[in-house]
Design a protein around this motif. Structure first.
Motif, PDB file in Angstrom:
ATOM      1  N   SER A 115       0.834  -1.207   0.000  1.00 22.64           N
ATOM      2  CA  SER A 115       0.000   0.000   0.000  1.00 22.64           C
ATOM      3  C   SER A 115       0.864   1.251   0.000  1.00 22.64           C
ATOM      4  CB  SER A 115      -0.940  -0.005   1.215  1.00 22.64           C
ATOM      5  OG  SER A 115      -0.229   0.134   2.427  1.00 22.64           O
ATOM      6  N   ILE A 116       2.015   1.203   0.678  1.00 26.14           N
ATOM      7  CA  ILE A 116       2.923   2.350   0.688  1.00 26.14           C
ATOM      8  C   ILE A 116       3.493   2.594  -0.707  1.00 26.14           C
ATOM      9  CG2 ILE A 116       5.135   3.193   1.568  1.00 26.14           C
ATOM     10  CD1 ILE A 116       4.473   1.730   4.196  1.00 26.14           C
ATOM     11  N   VAL A 117       3.872   1.518  -1.401  1.00 31.02           N
ATOM     12  CA  VAL A 117       4.419   1.672  -2.749  1.00 31.02           C
ATOM     13  C   VAL A 117       3.390   2.306  -3.674  1.00 31.02           C
ATOM     14  CG1 VAL A 117       5.341   0.462  -4.757  1.00 31.02           C
ATOM     15  CG2 VAL A 117       6.018  -0.259  -2.463  1.00 31.02           C
ATOM     16  N   ARG A 118       2.165   1.802  -3.631  1.00 34.41           N
ATOM     17  CA  ARG A 118       1.124   2.358  -4.514  1.00 34.41           C
ATOM     18  C   ARG A 118       0.866   3.829  -4.198  1.00 34.41           C
ATOM     19  NH1 ARG A 118      -1.497  -2.672  -2.989  1.00 34.41           N
ATOM     20  NH2 ARG A 118      -1.298  -4.210  -4.671  1.00 34.41           N
ATOM     21  N   ILE A 143       7.651   3.120  -9.482  1.00 35.01           N
ATOM     22  CA  ILE A 143       8.407   2.533  -8.373  1.00 35.01           C
ATOM     23  C   ILE A 143       8.584   1.044  -8.655  1.00 35.01           C
ATOM     24  CG2 ILE A 143       8.493   2.027  -5.908  1.00 35.01           C
ATOM     25  CD1 ILE A 143       7.027   4.595  -5.370  1.00 35.01           C
ATOM     26  N   VAL A 144       9.845   0.624  -8.617  1.00 35.75           N
ATOM     27  CA  VAL A 144      10.212  -0.765  -8.855  1.00 35.75           C
ATOM     28  C   VAL A 144      10.646  -1.342  -7.509  1.00 35.75           C
ATOM     29  CG1 VAL A 144      11.720  -2.313 -10.152  1.00 35.75           C
ATOM     30  CG2 VAL A 144      10.940  -0.165 -11.192  1.00 35.75           C
ATOM     31  N   ASP A 145       9.738  -2.048  -6.851  1.00 36.89           N
ATOM     32  CA  ASP A 145       9.963  -2.560  -5.500  1.00 36.89           C
ATOM     33  C   ASP A 145      10.223  -4.057  -5.595  1.00 36.89           C
ATOM     34  OD1 ASP A 145       9.249  -2.038  -2.343  1.00 36.89           O
ATOM     35  OD2 ASP A 145       8.507  -3.982  -3.018  1.00 36.89           O
ATOM     36  N   VAL A 146      11.490  -4.472  -5.359  1.00 33.09           N
ATOM     37  CA  VAL A 146      11.917  -5.846  -5.601  1.00 33.09           C
ATOM     38  C   VAL A 146      12.229  -6.537  -4.280  1.00 33.09           C
ATOM     39  CG1 VAL A 146      13.449  -7.327  -6.925  1.00 33.09           C
ATOM     40  CG2 VAL A 146      12.982  -5.005  -7.717  1.00 33.09           C
ATOM     41  N   ASN A 147      11.403  -7.502  -3.910  1.00 35.74           N
ATOM     42  CA  ASN A 147      11.629  -8.277  -2.699  1.00 35.74           C
ATOM     43  C   ASN A 147      12.262  -9.622  -3.059  1.00 35.74           C
ATOM     44  OD1 ASN A 147      11.551  -8.780   0.065  1.00 35.74           O
ATOM     45  ND2 ASN A 147       9.461  -9.556   0.052  1.00 35.74           N
ATOM     46  N   SER A 148      12.808 -10.301  -2.064  1.00 41.72           N
ATOM     47  CA  SER A 148      13.346 -11.641  -2.263  1.00 41.72           C
ATOM     48  C   SER A 148      12.296 -12.687  -1.906  1.00 41.72           C
ATOM     49  CB  SER A 148      14.607 -11.833  -1.412  1.00 41.72           C
ATOM     50  OG  SER A 148      14.378 -11.408  -0.084  1.00 41.72           O
ATOM     51  N   ALA A 149      12.571 -13.913  -2.286  1.00 44.00           N
ATOM     52  CA  ALA A 149      11.699 -15.040  -1.938  1.00 44.00           C
ATOM     53  C   ALA A 149      12.560 -16.086  -1.226  1.00 44.00           C
ATOM     54  CB  ALA A 149      11.047 -15.618  -3.190  1.00 44.00           C
ATOM     55  N   GLY A 150      11.975 -17.264  -0.972  1.00 45.79           N
ATOM     56  CA  GLY A 150      12.727 -18.303  -0.292  1.00 45.79           C
ATOM     57  C   GLY A 150      12.975 -17.952   1.161  1.00 45.79           C
ATOM     58  N   THR A 151      14.150 -18.311   1.656  1.00 37.94           N
ATOM     59  CA  THR A 151      14.501 -18.034   3.048  1.00 37.94           C
ATOM     60  C   THR A 151      14.594 -16.546   3.336  1.00 37.94           C
ATOM     61  OG1 THR A 151      15.743 -20.108   3.157  1.00 37.94           O
ATOM     62  CG2 THR A 151      16.217 -18.477   4.860  1.00 37.94           C
ATOM     63  N   GLY A 158       3.014   2.220 -11.597  1.00 40.95           N
ATOM     64  CA  GLY A 158       3.191   3.331 -12.514  1.00 40.95           C
ATOM     65  C   GLY A 158       2.788   4.671 -11.931  1.00 40.95           C
ATOM     66  N   PRO A 159       2.960   5.757 -12.699  1.00 34.76           N
ATOM     67  CA  PRO A 159       2.791   7.118 -12.173  1.00 34.76           C
ATOM     68  C   PRO A 159       1.357   7.529 -11.874  1.00 34.76           C
ATOM     69  CG  PRO A 159       3.270   7.179 -14.524  1.00 34.76           C
ATOM     70  CD  PRO A 159       3.457   5.756 -14.086  1.00 34.76           C
ATOM     71  N   GLU A 160       0.384   6.702 -12.233  1.00 35.95           N
ATOM     72  CA  GLU A 160      -1.000   6.971 -11.839  1.00 35.95           C
ATOM     73  C   GLU A 160      -1.477   5.960 -10.790  1.00 35.95           C
ATOM     74  OE1 GLU A 160      -3.366   9.225 -15.225  1.00 35.95           O
ATOM     75  OE2 GLU A 160      -2.680   7.276 -15.946  1.00 35.95           O
ATOM     76  N   GLY A 161      -0.522   5.311 -10.153  1.00 32.20           N
ATOM     77  CA  GLY A 161      -0.853   4.344  -9.113  1.00 32.20           C
ATOM     78  C   GLY A 161      -1.264   2.990  -9.641  1.00 32.20           C
ATOM     79  N   GLU A 162      -1.094   2.760 -10.937  1.00 32.11           N
ATOM     80  CA  GLU A 162      -1.513   1.499 -11.533  1.00 32.11           C
ATOM     81  C   GLU A 162      -0.481   0.411 -11.249  1.00 32.11           C
ATOM     82  OE1 GLU A 162       0.643   3.684 -14.967  1.00 32.11           O
ATOM     83  OE2 GLU A 162      -0.318   4.120 -13.045  1.00 32.11           O
ATOM     84  N   THR A 163      -0.956  -0.750 -10.841  1.00 27.91           N
ATOM     85  CA  THR A 163      -0.067  -1.883 -10.602  1.00 27.91           C
ATOM     86  C   THR A 163       0.238  -2.558 -11.933  1.00 27.91           C
ATOM     87  OG1 THR A 163      -0.928  -2.266  -8.374  1.00 27.91           O
ATOM     88  CG2 THR A 163       0.201  -4.106  -9.441  1.00 27.91           C
ATOM     89  N   LEU A 164       1.502  -2.489 -12.353  1.00 25.26           N
ATOM     90  CA  LEU A 164       1.914  -3.134 -13.594  1.00 25.26           C
ATOM     91  C   LEU A 164       2.120  -4.624 -13.375  1.00 25.26           C
ATOM     92  CD1 LEU A 164       4.466  -0.492 -14.917  1.00 25.26           C
ATOM     93  CD2 LEU A 164       2.008  -0.647 -15.337  1.00 25.26           C
ATOM     94  N   HIS A 165       2.590  -4.973 -12.183  1.00 20.37           N
ATOM     95  CA  HIS A 165       2.718  -6.396 -11.837  1.00 20.37           C
ATOM     96  C   HIS A 165       2.896  -6.518 -10.334  1.00 20.37           C
ATOM     97  CE1 HIS A 165       3.497 -10.652 -12.505  1.00 20.37           C
ATOM     98  NE2 HIS A 165       4.453 -10.566 -11.595  1.00 20.37           N
ATOM     99  N   GLU A 166       2.198  -7.489  -9.747  1.00 21.85           N
ATOM    100  CA  GLU A 166       2.442  -7.884  -8.364  1.00 21.85           C
ATOM    101  C   GLU A 166       2.787  -9.363  -8.379  1.00 21.85           C
ATOM    102  OE1 GLU A 166       0.154  -8.521  -4.114  1.00 21.85           O
ATOM    103  OE2 GLU A 166      -0.522  -6.862  -5.402  1.00 21.85           O
ATOM    104  N   ALA A 167       3.962  -9.676  -7.873  1.00 17.83           N
ATOM    105  CA  ALA A 167       4.458 -11.048  -7.950  1.00 17.83           C
ATOM    106  C   ALA A 167       3.802 -11.943  -6.909  1.00 17.83           C
ATOM    107  CB  ALA A 167       5.974 -11.062  -7.766  1.00 17.83           C
TER     108      ALA A 167
END
Length: 284
Positions: free
Chosen positions: A181-184, A194-202, A212-221
């Protein structure tokens, strides 16, 4: 008419990583991503992807690992943001993200301004913002994980010209939904990517997000490993900032033209309300 290309390809690598030496794995994933997506011009990794948590992993920079990332960037002809790594500088340890050009040169190192205290122990806060230009494309800024919880950090980078914020993250806790929610909200308020890249696994719970610049989610992993390849359009950032978000709020113009004096930023400012919160420490 702008001479910039309309689009710029980025790949965000949400990888399953152990709390271990991941250098060879990261180099392999970077190479495979470029081979699979030859149109990608920038690759971004997650926070502390190299070895995981632990200030004992700190190295002086440039290090052998950073130089390996530089070679990869040069060989593949890409911009590379290799997550972050612990940097030893005298008696201090910083959580640092290098910015590497397609020529294999480190043009900046961003030091995380808000270590995740009181948990990220032994890490010193940085105090310098980093923005950099990708020639003929646009201006990018860098922040790391917990920095995003302090909206002034994003607004400062935008004030300095950033149109895209690269944000390596390492979150393995239940507040990931709140971070999304903060990223959006940050992308919407600042009319930027905003390109917010988290890790997975351990190392993390995944759920990287591109907004994107209008708050649109281009992808949520998902929570699994994903290579997120996408294109950004910097002309859209300009359009949204000039015309307003969805043709409405021209937020940055109003901020630019405002004459508000914020009390929290006055010299020597003290908040009795915040002082009453007590010491920053792990809760009993």
């Amino acid at each position: 008419m702008s001479s910039k290309p309309n689009t710029f390809g980025i790949a965000a690598l949400q990888l399953k990583l152990e709390e271990a030496d991941n250098l060879e794995l990261l180099l392999q994933k970077i190479q495979r991503t470029k081979l699979r997506y030859p149109w990608v011009k920038m690759i971004v990794l997650s926070e502390l992807a190299l070895r995981g948590v632990g200030a004992q992993h700190a190295r002086e920079l440039p290090s052998a690992e950073e130089e390996a990332f530089c070679r990869a960037a040069r060989e593949l002809g890409i911009w590379l943001i290799p997550g972050s790594m612990y940097e030893k500088c005298g008696s201090a340890v910083f959580n640092t993200t290098p910015v590497i050009t397609p020529a294999g040169e480190v043009i900046a190192r961003y030091r995380k301004m808000y270590p995740f205290l009181p948990y990220e122990k032994g890490v010193t806060a940085g105090d310098q913002f980093v923005v950099f230009d990708v020639p003929e494309v646009g201006c990018f800024g860098v922040s790391i994980c917990y920095d995003m919880w302090f909206p002034e950090t994003t607004r400062a980078m935008v004030w300095l010209g950033a149109e895209v914020i690269i944000h390596p993250t390492k979150t393995d806790t239940i507040d990931r939904q709140d971070e999304l929610s903060i990223v959006r909200a940050s992308a919407t308020m600042n009319q930027c990517y905003i390109v917010d890249v988290n890790s997975a696994g351990t190392q993390g719970v995944g759920r990287s997000i591109i907004v994107g610049p209008e708050g649109e989610t281009l992808h949520e992993a998902s929570v699994e490993e994903e290579v997120i390849a996408f294109e950004i359009n910097l002309d859209k950032v300009t359009q949204v900032r000039e015309r307003g978000m969805k043709g409405l709020g021209q937020t940055l113009k109003s901020f630019r033209d405002g004459r508000v004096h914020y009390p929290q930023y006055e010299a020597g400012a003290v908040s009795p309300a915040l002082q009453r919160l007590g010491e920053l420490k792990v809760p009993d």
